[in-house]
Write a protein that holds these residues in place. Structure first.
Motif, short mmCIF file in Angstrom:
data_model
loop_
_atom_site.label_atom_id
_atom_site.label_comp_id
_atom_site.label_asym_id
_atom_site.label_seq_id
_atom_site.Cartn_x
_atom_site.Cartn_y
_atom_site.Cartn_z
N CYS A 161 0.83 -1.20 0.00
CA CYS A 161 0.00 0.00 0.00
C CYS A 161 0.86 1.24 0.00
O CYS A 161 1.85 1.34 0.73
CB CYS A 161 -0.96 0.01 1.20
SG CYS A 161 -0.16 0.01 2.81
N ASP A 162 0.51 2.16 -0.89
CA ASP A 162 1.10 3.49 -0.87
C ASP A 162 0.30 4.31 0.14
O ASP A 162 -0.93 4.35 0.05
CB ASP A 162 1.01 4.18 -2.24
CG ASP A 162 1.56 3.32 -3.36
OD1 ASP A 162 2.57 2.64 -3.14
OD2 ASP A 162 0.94 3.34 -4.45
N ILE A 163 0.97 4.92 1.06
CA ILE A 163 0.30 5.86 1.98
C ILE A 163 0.87 7.24 1.70
O ILE A 163 2.07 7.47 1.83
CB ILE A 163 0.52 5.46 3.45
CG1 ILE A 163 -0.17 4.13 3.75
CG2 ILE A 163 -0.01 6.55 4.37
CD1 ILE A 163 -0.06 3.68 5.20
N ILE A 164 -0.01 8.13 1.27
CA ILE A 164 0.40 9.50 0.94
C ILE A 164 0.37 10.34 2.20
O ILE A 164 -0.69 10.48 2.83
CB ILE A 164 -0.50 10.11 -0.15
CG1 ILE A 164 -0.44 9.25 -1.42
CG2 ILE A 164 -0.09 11.54 -0.46
CD1 ILE A 164 -1.41 9.70 -2.50
N GLY A 165 1.51 10.90 2.58
CA GLY A 165 1.59 11.72 3.78
C GLY A 165 1.21 13.15 3.52
O GLY A 165 0.06 13.56 3.74
N GLY A 166 2.16 13.95 3.01
CA GLY A 166 1.91 15.36 2.76
C GLY A 166 1.93 15.69 1.29
O GLY A 166 2.64 15.07 0.50
N VAL A 167 1.13 16.67 0.90
CA VAL A 167 1.08 17.13 -0.48
C VAL A 167 0.97 18.65 -0.48
O VAL A 167 0.36 19.23 0.42
CB VAL A 167 -0.10 16.48 -1.24
CG1 VAL A 167 -1.42 16.83 -0.60
CG2 VAL A 167 -0.09 16.89 -2.70
N PRO A 175 -1.36 17.96 5.23
CA PRO A 175 -1.26 16.56 5.70
C PRO A 175 -2.45 15.75 5.21
O PRO A 175 -3.59 16.08 5.53
CB PRO A 175 -1.25 16.68 7.22
CG PRO A 175 -1.03 18.13 7.52
CD PRO A 175 -1.58 18.89 6.36
N MET A 176 -2.18 14.71 4.45
CA MET A 176 -3.25 13.81 4.03
C MET A 176 -3.30 12.58 4.93
O MET A 176 -4.36 11.99 5.14
CB MET A 176 -3.04 13.38 2.58
CG MET A 176 -3.29 14.49 1.57
SD MET A 176 -4.99 15.11 1.64
CE MET A 176 -5.93 13.67 1.19
N GLY A 182 5.57 11.22 0.43
CA GLY A 182 5.32 12.56 0.95
C GLY A 182 5.61 12.71 2.42
O GLY A 182 4.86 13.37 3.15
N TRP A 183 6.70 12.12 2.89
CA TRP A 183 7.03 12.12 4.32
C TRP A 183 8.11 13.14 4.67
O TRP A 183 8.39 13.36 5.85
CB TRP A 183 7.50 10.73 4.73
CG TRP A 183 8.74 10.28 4.00
CD1 TRP A 183 8.81 9.79 2.74
CD2 TRP A 183 10.09 10.30 4.47
NE1 TRP A 183 10.10 9.50 2.38
CE2 TRP A 183 10.90 9.79 3.43
CE3 TRP A 183 10.69 10.69 5.67
CZ2 TRP A 183 12.29 9.68 3.55
CZ3 TRP A 183 12.07 10.57 5.79
CH2 TRP A 183 12.85 10.06 4.75
N MET A 184 8.73 13.74 3.69
CA MET A 184 9.85 14.64 3.97
C MET A 184 9.95 15.72 2.89
O MET A 184 9.33 15.65 1.82
CB MET A 184 11.16 13.84 4.02
CG MET A 184 11.44 12.96 2.82
SD MET A 184 12.34 13.78 1.48
CE MET A 184 12.61 12.44 0.35
N ASN A 185 10.76 16.73 3.19
CA ASN A 185 11.18 17.77 2.23
C ASN A 185 10.04 18.40 1.44
O ASN A 185 10.15 18.62 0.24
CB ASN A 185 12.19 17.19 1.25
CG ASN A 185 13.53 16.91 1.88
OD1 ASN A 185 13.64 16.87 3.11
ND2 ASN A 185 14.56 16.72 1.08
N GLY A 186 8.91 18.67 2.10
CA GLY A 186 7.84 19.38 1.42
C GLY A 186 6.73 18.51 0.89
O GLY A 186 5.83 19.00 0.22
N THR A 193 -5.08 7.32 1.52
CA THR A 193 -4.92 8.54 2.33
C THR A 193 -5.95 8.45 3.46
O THR A 193 -7.05 7.91 3.27
CB THR A 193 -5.17 9.82 1.52
OG1 THR A 193 -6.48 9.75 0.90
CG2 THR A 193 -4.13 10.01 0.43
N TRP A 194 -5.57 8.97 4.61
CA TRP A 194 -6.54 8.97 5.72
C TRP A 194 -7.63 9.99 5.46
O TRP A 194 -8.82 9.69 5.61
CB TRP A 194 -5.82 9.27 7.04
CG TRP A 194 -6.75 9.22 8.21
CD1 TRP A 194 -7.42 10.27 8.77
CD2 TRP A 194 -7.14 8.06 8.94
NE1 TRP A 194 -8.20 9.84 9.82
CE2 TRP A 194 -8.05 8.47 9.95
CE3 TRP A 194 -6.80 6.71 8.86
CZ2 TRP A 194 -8.61 7.59 10.86
CZ3 TRP A 194 -7.38 5.83 9.76
CH2 TRP A 194 -8.27 6.27 10.74
#
Length: 863
Positions: free
Chosen positions: A475-481, A497-498, A525-529, A767-768
């Motif tokens: 599973c891909d979990i998308i953190g931040g976008v 934060p997603m 999407g866990w780091m650097n923006g 995504t949550w």
């Protein structure tokens, strides 16, 4: 005279200004030094690039007569315990003889002269050639292809030399037969030629007292005289190398010589323990007359099958594909596909077709009783596989590699397109190994077995310790976008934060409640923006998601659930909004235009691969291969600091590109060397790696492949798709296809059965928060990712696939057969056989009844 009205600056002010000026000069000097050391002077990458080998010095080739006459008409040139290499000197044709089975494969069809389809001189010449050369003229325009037979062999312009374990063939290609009539020659050679044959040289050359050389008369030497000198010179042992040496003595400003277009191409044939390796050595290529070699089609008819034979051409389209011999599709385009897809620096902006990438550098010609396997050992990034069936240009089914040794670019000058050719050919020794496969290695199943065994033997693959066990749930979990925000009317991008790390922990807990074991999380999407992150030369975990402490808790939770988290990083593709990226130095450039390559997604209307769809972050640049070692080292150091024992590398197993900066061209093959080194650096001794795509060069370094090729493009000439990629990797590498919740297909059951047939795990993107929140972001194509909406279906899908594949998760996929259009039989090394029925009615096979739209497992320890 001083101006009485001008007041002098106070001493303190002058001192301050001088100090500021000095500081500015010092700062400029420091910056210049930093710039020169870190960018212009950076050359650490060179240590990782494989340079072309020095050309081995050859000796006189003396072929031997085979007393057993195993290959009639050919002489024995080299042999080992397993194989014999034969040569027909008159035609330059070669034959490979397998001593164990008595099989013989030829470089050229032996009945080519009687081919009823190839009646033209061009097609006949191609059938008799060991290679076909495409070149660019002095105006960078593509000339008519030259075949080695018509432009060299037929003119007698070929020489043979003995090298270790084989021989070398040196071809001199020219529009007309090359006359060995130098304009000047040394006294030593004059003494030899003046006494040779009909002694025409004695009548046609006169001594030049100033230079001490003998010079060809400017008058009185007719074409017939030249022919006689050429014949005498050849009889006396005068070679093309001798001729070129004598010509080098001539005046450099001789325009007549400069206009003569010719090429020297060298092929080295060497026997290995189980095959024939054919190399185009870089040092064995020369160009004269202003022409430039563009491509070489290598041994296009080696092992070709006739129109009366049955079998398949195996091509590396996506998961793999079959082209049946004599399928009659002569109006469809030839199969023609670049290995690892097109180089983004060279590819056309317009994408006219959505294709699956060729991830394996190989092809096969499979008859009913034996096969020919061709694998590209060097130069795969420059290679294209071509395959065609009998009836179009000739009566043979054939496949071959073409190597692009130089590319062109287009520059607009005064409103007109000007074609600019690269100055130098790529410094690569292109090499292909050909093997005769027999007995248990026949067909595409045997081909996959041979490749898998080779990779296992050389350590490029390693089988898992256990043959059974739960398959991964990917599973891909998308953190931040990044989202657009405003402050006092000023627009800027901020991280939205997603899925916070704490919420990702809850996801894993709920997945476990749904009986999902072995979760493998591709954390994006866990780091650097966020997802479109800054370069990996520095790493900063997003505080908006929970920071470093939250990341560690998530990793611990995954470990407790029997899985692992793989933080995702894009190394080679750098978003347009990236901070800390020195684009003028660190980005790859086009050759002719000279500017930085800027690409994007494929626009739905224009079909150009430069679209951003209104979101700048979707545009990206290509990291120059030159700086890849530095980025890999810094990513590895950051992973060590954070204690990351696993990483997901978004583009390293999927992308290989060049940098065409004119002052320092770095070829795509050099980038491949650097990519392999980057894998080693990032993986270290025990860091587990996941990649997307799974090009074959990544096999030695990775444990998981997401978005693996589980289907083929099915070009018009192709008849059937096969799990060739899967048969090679299954049991050594875990893999999955694209995310099911983002797939275009609406038939979920058919998709799951396809995964079972191909031995692939389930893959979802989550995504949550609601995916609707990403509507106005660069990830708005992820339109259906809300975890709460998909968790139940994901659990159901996993249980269905895992129940079938858990018994073979660590076993080799040894045989795949399509019994009917809707029924497949897949056999594994532990005795398990899976029958997959994608039809709407029950099916029968081997005494079993397989329910409609279902599978049946038989054999193995569970039976």
């Amino acid at each position: 005279m001083k101006n009485p009205n001008k007041l002098p600056l106070p001493t303190a002010v002058r001192r301050t200004l001088w100090i500021l000026a000095a500081l500015a000069v010092i700062a400029a000097a420091v910056f210049l030094g930093w710039y020169l050391v870190n960018y212009r002077g950076y050359d650490a990458y060179k240590a990782y690039i494989t340079a072309p080998a020095a050309l081995e010095e050859g000796t006189e080739l003396k072929t031997a007569r085979d007393p057993e006459n195993r290959v009639p008409g050919f002489s024995l040139a080299a042999e080992n315990d397993r194989l014999g290499l034969y040569l027909e000197e008159k035609t330059a044709g070669i034959a490979l003889y397998d001593k164990e089975t008595g099989r013989v494969i030829y470089s050229n069809p032996q009945d080519a002269a009687s081919d009823p389809v190839a009646k033209s001189g061009l097609n006949q010449g191609n059938l008799k050639s060991q290679f076909i050369l495409n070149y660019l003229d002095t105006n960078s325009r593509e000339g008519t292809p030259w075949s080695s037979y018509a432009k060299a062999v037929e003119n007698g312009q070929i020489e043979y030399q003995r090298i270790e374990n084989g021989f070398r063939a040196v071809y001199t290609l020219s529009n007309e037969k090359l006359m060995l009539v130098p304009r000047q020659m040394t006294a030593e050679w004059y003494e030899i030629l003046s006494q040779a044959g009909k002694k025409q040289a004695a009548k046609s050359y006169v001594p030049d007292e100033e230079s001490g050389l003998y010079v060809l008369k400017s008058q009185g030497v007719t074409a017939r005289h030249r022919q006689q000198i050429d014949a005498d010179a050849r009889k006396a042992g005068f070679t093309i190398e001798d001729y070129e040496e004598m010509e080098a003595l001539a005046e450099a400003d001789d325009e007549e010589a400069a206009e003569s277009l010719s090429f020297v191409i060298t092929l080295d044939y060497t026997l290995t323990a189980d095959g024939l390796r054919v190399t185009i050595p870089y040092e064995g290529i020369s160009e004269t007359g202003g022409g430039k070699v563009r491509t070489i089609q290598l041994l296009p008819f080696l092992g070709a099958a006739g129109a009366d034979e049955e079998g398949d051409l195996v091509v590396p389209d996506g998961s793999g594909a079959l082209i049946h011999f004599n399928n009659g599709k002569t109006t469809a385009p030839q199969y023609n596909q670049s290995i690892y897809d097109l180089d983004l620096i060279d590819s056309d902006f317009t994408a006219t077709q959505n294709i699956q990438t060729a991830r394996l550098a190989l092809y096969g010609i499979c008859r009913k009783d034996y096969s020919v396997l061709a694998t590209c050992d060097r130069g795969a990034t420059l290679a294209t596989v071509t395959a065609d069936v009998a009836g179009r240009n000739n009566s043979y089914n054939y496949a071959y590699f073409t190597f692009r040794l130089r590319r062109t670019d287009t520059l607009v000058v005064a409103g007109e397109d000007a074609v600019v050719a690269e100055a130098d050919a790529y410094p690569v020794d292109c090499a292909v190994t050909y093997r005769i496969l027999d007995r248990e290695y026949t067909g595409y199943n045997g081909l996959a077995k041979a490749v898998r065994e080779k990779l296992l033997a050389d350590g490029s693959l390693a089988m898992k310790a256990e043959a059974e066990g739960d398959v991964p749930f990917y599973c891909d979990i998308i953190g931040g976008v990044k989202e657009t925000a405003h402050w006092m009317g000023i627009q800027y991008l901020r991280v939205m934060p997603m899925t916070a790390f704490e919420r990702a922990e809850e996801m894993l807990a709920e997945l476990a409640d749904g009986q999902i074991s072995n979760p493998r999380v591709n954390l994006q999407g866990w780091m650097n923006g966020g997802y479109y992150h800054d370069p990996v030369n520095h790493i900063s975990v997003l505080n908006e998601l929970g920071g470093e402490a939250g990341l560690k808790r998530l990793r611990d939770a995954a470990e407790a659930a029997g899985g692992k988290v793989y933080p995702d990083a894009a190394v080679q593709l750098v978003t347009e909004i990236a901070k800390g990226f020195f684009r003028s130095e660190e980005a790859s450039r086009y050759y002719a235009k000279g500017y930085v390559a800027e690409l994007g997604v494929i626009g739905p209307v224009t079909l150009r691969r430069t679209a951003t769809m209104g979101f700048t972050e979707r545009g990206y640049m290509l990291l120059s291969p030159r700086f890849l070692p530095r980025y890999a080292e810094r990513l590895a150091a950051a992973a060590d600091r954070l204690g990351l024992d696993a990483l997901s590398l978004r583009d390293l197993g999927n992308e290989v590109h060049a940098d065409k900066r004119r002052t320092n061209v770095i070829s795509r093959e050099a980038d491949l060397d650097l990519v392999k080194a980057a894998f080693g650096t990032i993986g270290g001794e025990n860091r587990e790696l996941m990649v997307s795509g799974g090009n074959d060069y990544s096999f030695p370094y990775v444990r998981h492949v997401i978005n693996a090729p589980v289907e083929a493009t099915m070009f018009a000439i192709v008849d059937e798709q096969i799990p060739l990629w899967e048969m090679i990797t299954h049991g050594a590498i875990d893999y999955c296809g694209s995310a099911l919740n983002l797939a275009q297909s609406g038939d979920k059951r058919a998709a799951l059965l396809h995964l079972v047939e191909y031995g692939a795990s389930v893959h979802y993107t989550f995504t949550w928060n609601s995916s609707a929140d990403m509507k106005y972001t660069g990830l708005n194509n992820n339109y259906a990712t809300t975890f709460s909406a998909w968790k139940d279906e994901a659990a159901e899908s996993y249980r269905f696939v895992n129940e079938a594949l858990r018994r073979v998760s660590g076993a080799e996929m040894i045989r795949h057969e399509r019994i009917t259009d809707t029924l497949a039989r897949v056999a594994y090394s532990n005795g398990t056989v899976l029958y997959v029925n994608s039809g709407e009615s029950d099916a029968e096979a081997d005494g079993y009844r397989i329910p409609a739209m279902n599978y049946l497992a038989a054999g193995g320890e569970d039976e």
